[in-house]
Design a protein around this motif. Structure first.
Motif: not given
Length: 203
Positions: A7, A47-48, A136, A138, A178
């Motif tokens: 992650k 998460g992706r 999105k 991050i 995220d």
């Protein structure tokens, strides 16, 4: 088959061997990784859906196969001499790196010191992502409240944190965010860049 999910590391993604995984996390500050028995669990963890996403190499990628994704690092700074505060932001979109900074003169929020600067940086990153058609974001940060005030995990006892939470509540319908916590001053290239930008920002 085992799935090694990274992650937070040099190249976040999913790996099939421990050797590959270790190369991404060994010596990396605050690395986050875990072994899973299924690919679905591994994907939920990171998460992706990308198997390998090269942050260090700045390779372009898309989250969950939908729309564009922006990677951002934000940090805040405070000048105790004049009470001003600021943010620095680094945005990574494929091979393109953009940097931003802004300093605010002393006002009713200055008591929050560098934290209010980081809040303003987070808000700016979200606005930029929406205005530039990213689906999105991050968002890398080094103060825990940036995520927990936004998502409601922490109580909002002052106007600054209440307004930040309200801002995030409104913008999240247009942007998936995220949050990724980065330990400050540990040599992370883009976090250090954001820190330098915040410190050098001018009014």
């Amino acid at each position: 088959m085992k799935y090694y999910a990274v992650k937070v590391g040099r190249r976040p993604g999913i790996y099939s061997t421990w050797q590959e995984c270790k190369a991404q996390v060994d010596g990396y500050p605050q690395a986050q990784y875990k072994k899973f028995a299924s690919e679905e669990e591994a994907l939920d963890f990171i998460g992706r859906t990308n198997r390998q996403m090269a942050f260090d190499d700045l390779e372009p990628y898309k989250a969950r196969g939908e729309g564009k994704t922006l990677v951002a690092y934000v940090d805040g700074s405070f000048d105790k001499e004049d009470g001003s505060y600021s943010y620095g932001a680094v945005f990574i979109d494929g091979d393109d790196i953009k940097t931003f900074s802004k300093r605010y003169p002393k006002d009713q929020y200055s008591d929050h010191r560098n934290v209010i600067g980081e809040i303003r940086g987070s808000e700016f990153a979200c606005k930029y992502a929406v205005e530039n058609a990213f689906e999105k974001l991050i968002l890398h940060y080094d103060y825990e409240g940036i995520e927990k005030w936004a998502t409601g995990q922490w109580k909002r006892n002052v106007e600054a944190t209440r307004s930040y939470h309200e801002f995030f509540s409104k913008i999240k319908k247009d942007l998936e965010v995220d949050f990724v916590k980065v330990k400050a001053h540990t040599g992370n290239k883009y976090n250090e860049m954001a820190d330098d930008l915040a410190k050098s920002a001018k009014i």
